[in-house]
Design a protein around this motif. Structure first.
Motif, mmCIF file in Angstrom:
data_model
loop_
_atom_site.group_PDB
_atom_site.id
_atom_site.type_symbol
_atom_site.label_atom_id
_atom_site.label_comp_id
_atom_site.label_asym_id
_atom_site.label_seq_id
_atom_site.Cartn_x
_atom_site.Cartn_y
_atom_site.Cartn_z
ATOM 1 N N ASP A 55 18.664 13.060 -17.163
ATOM 2 C CA ASP A 55 19.394 12.005 -16.340
ATOM 3 C C ASP A 55 19.222 12.311 -14.724
ATOM 4 O OD1 ASP A 55 19.727 10.561 -18.586
ATOM 5 O OD2 ASP A 55 22.123 11.314 -18.646
ATOM 6 N N ASN A 56 19.417 13.599 -14.383
ATOM 7 C CA ASN A 56 19.443 13.596 -12.903
ATOM 8 C C ASN A 56 17.876 13.439 -12.347
ATOM 9 O OD1 ASN A 56 22.080 14.291 -12.393
ATOM 10 N ND2 ASN A 56 21.894 16.567 -13.113
ATOM 11 N N TYR A 57 17.013 14.021 -13.292
ATOM 12 C CA TYR A 57 15.428 13.896 -12.931
ATOM 13 C C TYR A 57 15.217 12.412 -12.612
ATOM 14 C CZ TYR A 57 10.478 14.269 -13.503
ATOM 15 O OH TYR A 57 9.265 14.432 -13.154
ATOM 16 N N ALA A 58 15.676 11.473 -13.687
ATOM 17 C CA ALA A 58 15.459 10.194 -13.848
ATOM 18 C C ALA A 58 15.814 9.493 -12.802
ATOM 19 C CB ALA A 58 15.789 9.631 -15.208
ATOM 20 N N LYS A 59 17.227 9.671 -12.435
ATOM 21 C CA LYS A 59 18.247 9.101 -11.323
ATOM 22 C C LYS A 59 17.363 9.244 -10.092
ATOM 23 C CE LYS A 59 22.632 8.152 -9.345
ATOM 24 N NZ LYS A 59 22.043 8.178 -7.894
ATOM 25 N N THR A 60 17.005 10.534 -9.823
ATOM 26 C CA THR A 60 16.447 10.820 -8.512
ATOM 27 C C THR A 60 15.110 9.911 -8.368
ATOM 28 O OG1 THR A 60 17.545 12.973 -8.497
ATOM 29 C CG2 THR A 60 15.760 12.463 -6.903
ATOM 30 N N LEU A 61 14.296 9.908 -9.270
ATOM 31 C CA LEU A 61 13.043 9.158 -9.332
ATOM 32 C C LEU A 61 13.515 7.607 -9.169
ATOM 33 C CD1 LEU A 61 10.359 10.313 -11.914
ATOM 34 C CD2 LEU A 61 10.627 10.705 -9.655
ATOM 35 N N ASN A 62 14.401 7.097 -9.721
ATOM 36 C CA ASN A 62 14.704 5.812 -9.597
ATOM 37 C C ASN A 62 15.225 5.441 -8.333
ATOM 38 O OD1 ASN A 62 15.281 2.978 -10.843
ATOM 39 N ND2 ASN A 62 17.380 3.769 -10.389
ATOM 40 N N ASP A 63 16.110 6.279 -7.689
ATOM 41 C CA ASP A 63 16.391 6.039 -6.300
ATOM 42 C C ASP A 63 15.334 6.314 -5.407
ATOM 43 O OD1 ASP A 63 19.077 5.760 -7.240
ATOM 44 O OD2 ASP A 63 19.667 7.962 -6.508
ATOM 45 N N LEU A 64 14.374 7.174 -5.710
ATOM 46 C CA LEU A 64 13.224 7.223 -4.680
ATOM 47 C C LEU A 64 12.304 5.889 -4.622
ATOM 48 C CD1 LEU A 64 11.559 8.866 -2.886
ATOM 49 C CD2 LEU A 64 10.457 10.042 -4.936
ATOM 50 N N LEU A 102 1.029 -1.199 0.046
ATOM 51 C CA LEU A 102 0.008 0.158 0.024
ATOM 52 C C LEU A 102 0.926 1.154 0.064
ATOM 53 C CD1 LEU A 102 -2.925 1.034 0.244
ATOM 54 C CD2 LEU A 102 -2.758 0.854 2.788
ATOM 55 N N PHE A 103 1.947 1.312 0.772
ATOM 56 C CA PHE A 103 2.789 2.417 0.990
ATOM 57 C C PHE A 103 3.420 2.687 -0.538
ATOM 58 C CE2 PHE A 103 7.309 4.238 1.421
ATOM 59 C CZ PHE A 103 6.653 4.987 2.548
ATOM 60 N N LEU A 104 3.647 1.643 -1.291
ATOM 61 C CA LEU A 104 4.271 1.893 -2.731
ATOM 62 C C LEU A 104 3.129 2.451 -3.579
ATOM 63 C CD1 LEU A 104 6.785 1.769 -4.779
ATOM 64 C CD2 LEU A 104 6.121 -0.803 -4.884
ATOM 65 N N SER A 105 2.045 1.593 -3.367
ATOM 66 C CA SER A 105 1.020 1.838 -4.544
ATOM 67 C C SER A 105 0.692 3.328 -4.384
ATOM 68 C CB SER A 105 -0.082 0.985 -4.291
ATOM 69 O OG SER A 105 0.308 -0.232 -4.432
ATOM 70 N N LYS A 106 0.393 4.014 -3.261
ATOM 71 C CA LYS A 106 0.123 5.250 -3.154
ATOM 72 C C LYS A 106 1.038 6.436 -3.483
ATOM 73 C CE LYS A 106 -3.820 4.826 0.119
ATOM 74 N NZ LYS A 106 -4.510 5.376 1.207
ATOM 75 N N THR A 107 2.299 6.008 -3.153
ATOM 76 C CA THR A 107 3.357 6.734 -3.268
ATOM 77 C C THR A 107 3.665 7.028 -4.996
ATOM 78 O OG1 THR A 107 4.221 6.511 -1.302
ATOM 79 C CG2 THR A 107 5.539 7.822 -2.735
ATOM 80 N N LEU A 108 3.626 5.974 -5.404
ATOM 81 C CA LEU A 108 3.788 5.870 -6.906
ATOM 82 C C LEU A 108 2.812 6.599 -7.789
ATOM 83 C CD1 LEU A 108 5.218 2.245 -7.948
ATOM 84 C CD2 LEU A 108 6.345 4.067 -8.073
ATOM 85 N N GLU A 109 1.367 6.602 -7.310
ATOM 86 C CA GLU A 109 0.447 7.369 -8.017
ATOM 87 C C GLU A 109 0.883 8.608 -7.805
ATOM 88 O OE1 GLU A 109 -3.464 6.098 -6.688
ATOM 89 O OE2 GLU A 109 -3.303 4.187 -7.893
ATOM 90 N N ILE A 110 1.350 9.345 -6.468
ATOM 91 C CA ILE A 110 1.745 10.764 -6.467
ATOM 92 C C ILE A 110 2.851 10.755 -7.271
ATOM 93 C CG2 ILE A 110 2.491 12.317 -5.041
ATOM 94 C CD1 ILE A 110 1.218 10.897 -2.658
ATOM 95 N N ILE A 111 3.774 9.982 -7.631
ATOM 96 C CA ILE A 111 4.901 10.298 -8.503
ATOM 97 C C ILE A 111 4.659 10.253 -10.058
ATOM 98 C CG2 ILE A 111 6.962 9.289 -9.350
ATOM 99 C CD1 ILE A 111 7.664 8.185 -6.551
ATOM 100 N N LYS A 112 3.635 9.373 -10.311
ATOM 101 C CA LYS A 112 3.158 9.438 -11.604
ATOM 102 C C LYS A 112 2.540 10.628 -12.110
ATOM 103 C CE LYS A 112 1.268 5.264 -11.611
ATOM 104 N NZ LYS A 112 0.539 4.105 -12.031
ATOM 105 N N LEU A 113 1.482 11.213 -11.123
ATOM 106 C CA LEU A 113 0.833 12.330 -11.481
ATOM 107 C C LEU A 113 1.874 13.620 -11.482
ATOM 108 C CD1 LEU A 113 -2.065 12.068 -8.733
ATOM 109 C CD2 LEU A 113 -2.321 12.320 -11.094
#
Length: 479
Positions: free
Chosen positions: A283-292, A153-164
């Motif tokens: 790349d910096n944007y993508a790397k930060t997202l990937n690390d998160l 649940l923690f991942l699901s909800k936060t991923l939706e925020i990231i996608k938005l």
């Protein structure tokens, strides 16, 4: 035990036609007779309404308890009920829970009535009626009967925020380069009776049809390994709208961050733009997202291995994506609480959703110590926590958690404590209620933490980086 039950025991849940074939072969009888025997067999469970030719998934009661149903259901839907499988796969892809708006984009069902297609509302009602999915407000998740083990649940909800956030950045980018008309870009818009994560009217000459402008249509898959079968919903939606009479020209784009080679080539073959996050935003944007996302995928393990990683990510997001940082403040605040429990020697779980007392309940953190369990509620908001939130926690959520705990053999004999973490503190009515609870509530220990109490714990940890982020990010002002 009958031959039918023995076959199910050996092979697992089966589609009724396949089961009948095995019965016919094992008993040397014709297929029609075998089918009748399968339909009359008592002591079996059946899941109907999702397969071609009125077939059903047949299984033994104990197979439901063993958590095998979802695996076989998904396999048989993919073979015999593909139009329903897209819904099932979308929920699975998103770790067992998904918001309705996102689910509408991932299922190739029209959201408005179309000849020869079921409206999506009816499809969802069917899943809920058959106890495959349950709905909590606008969130759909797998029903407890399926014993789904991948719920995060923690991942699901936060991923939706990231996608938005990514979609919003793409919308701004598309407007700024003139890919779409400035006022036409929208998220979760409708086109051709289908829901799209992104929709915009395009003034590009290449997309004009006479005097009519074309459209840019997009969806997003982010944060999970993505394969060819995961992107088929997008292809199917496009194929359907292209059959419409006088259909506009469209430019399709799928935003992705982790797509295998077969899926990538499939999109290219179909003439679909692959919107790689690193290519679109750097790349910096993508790397930060990937690390998160890596940290979020297994929050407890991440905190145990590198407890300061989430604090480093806060600093990175502040540089590259401050808007996203503010939107996931609540998720990151749960890390603060989890960080403390790990410091105190607990094993933790984060982001559970439980079905108890006839309702779904979200458990933010469960900290397992040798002699006790602490269940924590975490709130990171600008507004102070209200009395209604405290009452809901005490009257609704805590009884459900206590019921669940008593059913767990490894927990039921441990002391249970409950903690409420509020980054903004409590309003005056809530504070009065908390004082009342200190004398009224005798069943378990209740602990309420505001900014001052949380800072005391951070100082106990001797973690300067945490103290700094509490002051500058989580709290409204210095403590």
């Amino acid at each position: 035990m009958t031959s039918i039950k023995n076959i199910l025991l050996d092979n697992g849940p089966m589609i009724s036609s396949d089961l009948a074939k095995k019965v016919a072969a094992s008993e040397n009888i014709n297929l029609n007779t075998a089918s009748q025997r399968v339909s009359r067999e008592i002591g079996l469970e059946r899941l109907e309404g999702f397969f071609k030719s009125n077939q059903s998934l047949v299984f033994l009661p104990q197979q439901k308890e063993e958590g095998e149903i979802l695996k076989f259901l998904a396999k048989q839907m993919e073979l015999h009920g593909k139009k329903y499988w897209y819904v099932l796969n979308a929920v699975r892809y998103h770790s067992g829970m998904i918001n309705k708006l996102f689910l509408e984009t991932y299922a190739n069902y029209p959201i408005a009535p179309v000849v020869s297609h079921l409206p999506f509302e009816e499809v969802l009602q069917k899943f809920v009626k058959e106890n495959i999915l349950i709905v909590n407000e606008k969130e759909f998740s797998f029903a407890p009967r399926l014993r789904y083990k991948g719920l995060n649940l923690f991942l699901s909800k936060t991923l939706e925020i990231i996608k938005l956030n990514v979609l919003d950045n793409f919308r701004n980018q598309a407007k700024n380069i003139g890919l779409v008309s400035y006022d036409s870009a929208e998220l979760f818009g409708e086109y051709g009776n289908f829901r799209w994560a992104f929709k915009g009217v395009s003034p590009l000459d290449a997309l004009k049809k006479g005097k009519d402008f074309g459209f840019v249509l997009g969806d997003i898959l982010l944060g999970r390994p993505t394969y060819k079968k995961d992107i088929e919903f997008f292809i199917k939606k496009l194929e359907i709208i292209k059959t419409y009479k006088n259909a506009s020209k469209i430019m399709p784009i799928l935003l992705v961050d982790n797509l295998d080679h077969e899926g990538f080539m499939y999109l290219k073959e179909k003439g679909i733009i692959v919107g790689l996050i690193s290519e679109l935003f750097g790349d910096n944007y993508a790397k930060t997202l990937n690390d998160l996302i890596t940290v979020l995928t297994n929050a407890a393990a991440s905190l145990a291995k590198d407890p300061n990683k989430y604090l480093d990510l806060i600093a990175e997001l502040r540089k590259y994506n401050d808007g996203l940082l503010k939107n996931i403040k609540g998720a990151l605040f749960e890390y603060v609480a989890g960080h403390y429990y790990i410091f105190k020697g607990a094993n933790i779980d984060m982001g559970w959703e439980l079905y108890e007392n006839n309702a779904m309940h979200e458990m933010d953190i469960r900290a397992n110590f040798g002699d006790k369990i602490i269940i924590a509620e975490c709130k990171a908001r600008v507004a102070k926590t209200s009395i209604s939130e405290i009452n809901h926690w005490v009257r609704i959520k805590i009884p459900a958690f206590r019921t669940w705990i008593t059913k767990q053999d490894t927990h039921k004999n441990k002391v249970i404590e409950f903690e409420y973490w509020s980054s903004s503190g409590y309003d005056s009515d809530a504070l009065k209620r908390i004082e009342e609870l200190k004398t009224e509530y005798k069943k378990n220990v209740l602990v309420f933490l505001g900014p001052k109490e949380i800072m005391v714990r951070a100082k106990e940890m001797k973690n300067k980086k945490l103290q700094n982020e509490l002051n500058t990010f989580f709290f409204k002002s210095n403590v």
